[in-house]
Design an enzyme around this catalytic site. Structure first.
Site, PDB file in Angstrom:
ATOM      1  N   CYS A 158       0.849  -1.404   0.350  1.00 30.98           N
ATOM      2  CA  CYS A 158       0.122  -0.159   0.246  1.00 30.98           C
ATOM      3  C   CYS A 158       0.540   1.197  -0.215  1.00 30.98           C
ATOM      4  CB  CYS A 158      -0.735  -0.120   1.105  1.00 30.98           C
ATOM      5  SG  CYS A 158      -2.378   0.823   1.325  1.00 30.98           S
ATOM      6  N   HIS A 197      -0.772   0.997  -3.043  1.00 35.35           N
ATOM      7  CA  HIS A 197      -1.545   2.397  -2.860  1.00 35.35           C
ATOM      8  C   HIS A 197      -1.646   3.087  -3.884  1.00 35.35           C
ATOM      9  CE1 HIS A 197      -5.989   3.499  -2.182  1.00 35.35           C
ATOM     10  NE2 HIS A 197      -5.966   2.530  -1.947  1.00 35.35           N
TER      11      HIS A 197
END
Length: 199
Positions: free
Chosen positions: A109, A132
């Site tokens: 992420c 992400h």
């Protein structure tokens, strides 16, 4: 037995911290967590869960040369936690030391931004990565990072593993098990967890 070091900060993403810790432990890894910049003796996670790390600070680790002792460094996401990692010199140096030692660094992420920040400040090779979507531009603007939208990206030559977000945390963790413990280890853990064929 592979040894994994997982960082955690206030605002880290719960799933991206707990899932690797859980899965790697199931696979027989020696897993240790350490807090970075915590205001209390626990990490106040992104969804208000509180997690007490095994060690409150990097300085409290029993192995001061962590890059020599552990086989992999894992950085969970969560924007506030990733920002802490990216702006803490000790973390940037730790990432750099692992990479110079030829050890694995894994980020999921927004955690990928700490990998990018370490390379920007201290040098070293760029790698094939993902993150992400919300921090993709931040990663790409540094230039030289080959960006992928695959759920889990492994750059074996650079010893870097990255993944996209909470929904990819299980695949990320199992990928680490396979890299350090072999495909049989991944299958064994997956079977014990009654894992679906498609994550």
């Amino acid at each position: 037995m592979p040894k994994a070091l997982i960082l955690v900060a206030d605002g880290s993403e719960e799933i991206e911290f707990v899932t690797p810790y859980d899965v790697l432990t199931r696979a027989g890894f020696d897993v240790v967590s350490v807090g970075v910049g915590l205001k209390e003796n626990y990490a106040h996670m992104s969804r208000n869960i509180r997690i007490v790390p095994d060690y409150p600070t990097l300085l409290s680790l029993p192995h001061q040369t962590a890059h020599a002792y552990y086989d992999i460094l894992i950085l969970p996401g969560g924007a506030p936690g990733a920002k802490t990692f990216s702006t803490t010199n000790a973390v940037l140096e730790l990432v750099d030391n692992f990479r110079k030692e030829g050890k694995w660094v894994a980020a999921i992420c927004a955690g990928t931004t700490a990998l990018v920040a370490s390379q920007k400040k201290l040098g070293g090779e760029k790698a094939r990565v993902t993150s992400h979507p919300s921090v993709r531009e931040q990663v790409e603007k540094e230039g030289g990072w080959e960006y992928s939208e695959e759920r889990v990206v492994v750059d074996e030559a650079k010893k870097v593993v990255t993944s996209r977000g909470p929904g990819t945390a299980l695949g990320f963790a199992l990928g680490i098990v396979e890299l350090l413990g072999g495909k049989e280890g991944r299958v064994e853990v997956g079977n014990a967890m009654v894992l679906a064929e498609t994550l």
